[in-house]
Scaffold this motif. Structure first.
Motif, short mmCIF file in Angstrom:
data_model
loop_
_atom_site.label_atom_id
_atom_site.label_comp_id
_atom_site.label_asym_id
_atom_site.label_seq_id
_atom_site.Cartn_x
_atom_site.Cartn_y
_atom_site.Cartn_z
N ILE A 1 0.84 -1.19 0.00
CA ILE A 1 0.00 0.00 0.00
C ILE A 1 0.88 1.24 0.00
CG2 ILE A 1 -1.99 -1.10 1.09
CD1 ILE A 1 -1.08 0.08 3.74
N ARG A 2 0.33 2.30 -0.54
CA ARG A 2 1.04 3.57 -0.66
C ARG A 2 0.14 4.64 -0.08
NH1 ARG A 2 1.96 8.12 -4.03
NH2 ARG A 2 4.18 8.35 -4.50
N GLY A 3 0.67 5.41 0.86
CA GLY A 3 -0.08 6.52 1.43
C GLY A 3 0.59 7.83 1.06
N GLY A 4 -0.17 8.86 0.78
CA GLY A 4 0.40 10.13 0.40
C GLY A 4 -0.58 10.92 -0.44
N PRO B 1 -2.61 8.02 -2.89
CA PRO B 1 -2.54 6.72 -2.23
C PRO B 1 -3.10 5.61 -3.12
CG PRO B 1 -4.41 7.95 -1.39
CD PRO B 1 -3.67 8.86 -2.33
N SER C 1 -3.78 4.07 -8.14
CA SER C 1 -3.88 5.13 -7.14
C SER C 1 -5.14 5.97 -7.35
CB SER C 1 -2.65 6.04 -7.22
OG SER C 1 -2.65 6.78 -8.42
N ARG D 1 -6.63 9.95 -6.79
CA ARG D 1 -6.26 11.35 -6.59
C ARG D 1 -7.27 12.23 -7.31
NH1 ARG D 1 -3.01 13.26 -10.28
NH2 ARG D 1 -1.99 11.30 -10.46
N ALA E 1 5.29 9.89 -0.38
CA ALA E 1 4.46 8.78 0.10
C ALA E 1 5.24 7.90 1.05
CB ALA E 1 3.94 7.95 -1.06
N THR F 1 5.33 3.85 2.13
CA THR F 1 4.91 2.56 1.57
C THR F 1 5.21 1.43 2.54
OG1 THR F 1 7.00 2.16 0.45
CG2 THR F 1 5.31 3.33 -0.79
#
Length: 164
Positions: free
Chosen positions: A28-31, A34, A53, A55, A157, A159
């Motif tokens: 998972i990727r947060g930022g 995400p 993602s 956005r 981000a 991860t």
């Protein structure tokens, strides 16, 4: 017997993956954008990443080529620098405000977007468990969309990935 099989199912993958390296990663990727990512390693220093993602109330699919440097830091082989580039496509949605004398209303607009991505980051790989955590920046520019040309240099981000 059943407990032994369950124990082996959880311990053998981590033993063999430490000895042979990892071939895949999901995470998972947060930022700012995400999402979920899948990484396929072609060898120790090259990989491909697919990122889905969200956005700007939209959805983007990214395809990235990555290069990994394990020997950049003398104090730890577990800290990996990676960089790469790729492309993305998707859509974004936004509201448009309309005015008519004493009335105001909103309409929703949706547009296709496409663009190119850069990528650079640091990742710490745990050898004891098949897990990595990282910080990355993914600058991008887009064509079409709300703006004809959109440039974002600071898409940072955090991860977390499971390696297998």
């Amino acid at each position: 017997m059943r407990r032994i099989l369950i124990l082996l199912a959880f311990t053998l993958p981590s033993i063999f993956s430490n000895a042979q390296g990892y071939g895949h990663a999901v995470g998972i990727r947060g930022g700012l954008s995400p999402g979920f990512e899948y990484r396929f390693y072609t060898d120790d220093v090259n990989s491909y990443k697919i990122l889905l993602s969200t956005r700007d109330r939209g959805l983007q699919l990214h395809a990235l080529k990555e290069f990994h440097r394990y020997d950049l830091f003398d104090f730890s082989e577990q800290l990996v620098f990676f960089y790469g580039a790729g492309i993305h496509a998707g859509y974004e949605t936004w509201d448009v405000v309309h005015y008519d004398y004493t009335t105001r209303w909103y309409s929703k607009k949706t547009s296709v977007i496409a663009g190119m991505d850069g990528l650079a980051g640091l990742e710490y790989v745990f050898y004891e468990i098949p897990l990595s955590v990282g910080l990355e920046v993914k600058p991008y520019f887009e064509l079409f969309g709300r703006e004809t040309f959109d440039l974002q240099l600071f898409d940072f981000a955090f991860t977390v990935k499971y390696l297998f």
